[in-house]
Design an enzyme around this catalytic site. Structure first.
Site, mmCIF file in Angstrom:
data_model
loop_
_atom_site.group_PDB
_atom_site.id
_atom_site.type_symbol
_atom_site.label_atom_id
_atom_site.label_comp_id
_atom_site.label_asym_id
_atom_site.label_seq_id
_atom_site.Cartn_x
_atom_site.Cartn_y
_atom_site.Cartn_z
ATOM 1 N N ASP A 9 0.982 -1.157 0.203
ATOM 2 C CA ASP A 9 -0.145 0.132 0.023
ATOM 3 C C ASP A 9 0.940 1.238 0.158
ATOM 4 O O ASP A 9 2.058 1.022 0.148
ATOM 5 C CB ASP A 9 -0.724 0.045 1.214
ATOM 6 N N ASP A 11 -0.148 5.161 1.107
ATOM 7 C CA ASP A 11 -0.550 5.881 2.098
ATOM 8 C C ASP A 11 -0.274 5.337 3.686
ATOM 9 O O ASP A 11 -1.203 4.369 3.800
ATOM 10 C CB ASP A 11 -2.112 6.574 1.907
#
Length: 229
Positions: A9, A11
């Site tokens: 991922d 963020d």
């Protein structure tokens, strides 16, 4: 079966953008006398910009359209995101995996435009990822907690994995953990919010939970050990 491919991922996992999101969305909500809460944020993590706006408008009863949200939020993002810093352990892990020819990908709810903004200060490092799967308004795939983003990463690797179970996903969000599990992949949760805000059932099904990427030991997953260990 050992891990052969890693998916990240973006963020709150590699980049410290969650605090920037919170600051920007609070600025957006303030003129309406609304407060952007952690509870609302948990629902948004891993979602597209459009879905983030829809959740915010619905849960806080904001008097604006989806398009108005996208326009106003982007003005804040454009100013704030280029200063996003790498989170502890991110650079070390990315460079280590790349140096040992472990395929690495990014699967994010961010649009490509926002992805480029966020990573602009770390371009050389993020060029090591192939593929980078973003979530633009034109995409037909479903966002996290559905597995589509991670399955797209697996499919787009130059040398795809033989099995989804050979993929290890690194996530900071509840939606992302559910997406990885739904894809049949192993998943490490590195929470960017207090652990108490996460659903205990999600944590229970996570392969491993770590307080930081600095705590990750690649040998536990059949990956090459860090050279500095």
């Amino acid at each position: 079966m050992s891990i052969t491919h890693c998916i990240f991922d973006l963020d709150g996992l590699l980049l410290d953008t969650e605090s920037i999101y919170t600051e920007c969305l609070q600025k957006l909500c303030a003129p309406y006398g609304k407060n952007f809460s952690t509870e609302t944020k948990v629902h948004m993590m891993g979602k597209s910009s459009l879905e983030v706006g829809q959740i915010l408008i619905r849960e806080l009863d904001l008097p604006m359209t989806d398009d108005e949200f996208l326009m106003k939020s982007y003005e804040f993002y454009q100013e704030a995101f280029p200063s996003a810093e790498l989170l502890p352990g991110a650079e070390r892990l990315i460079q280590h995996l790349a140096a040992h020819n472990i395929p690495i990908a990014i699967g994010t709810g961010s649009s490509y435009e926002l992805y480029m903004l966020k990573t602009s200060g770390h371009r050389e490092l993020f060029n090591l990822f192939d593929p980078v799967v973003c979530t633009d308004a034109t995409e037909i795939r479903l966002t996290k907690p559905e597995p589509d983003v991670f399955l797209a990463c697996a499919e787009k690797f130059p040398n795809p994995p033989l099995s989804m179970s050979q993929c290890l996903v690194f996530e900071d969000g509840e939606n992302g953990v559910q997406a990885a599990l739904a894809a049949g992949m192993k998943v490490i949760l590195v929470p960017s919010l207090p652990l108490s805000t996460y659903d205990p059932l999600v944590i229970e099904h996570t392969t491993l939970t770590l307080e930081s990427l600095l705590k990750f030991n690649p040998v536990e997953f059949g990956l090459p050990s860090f050279d500095d260990m």
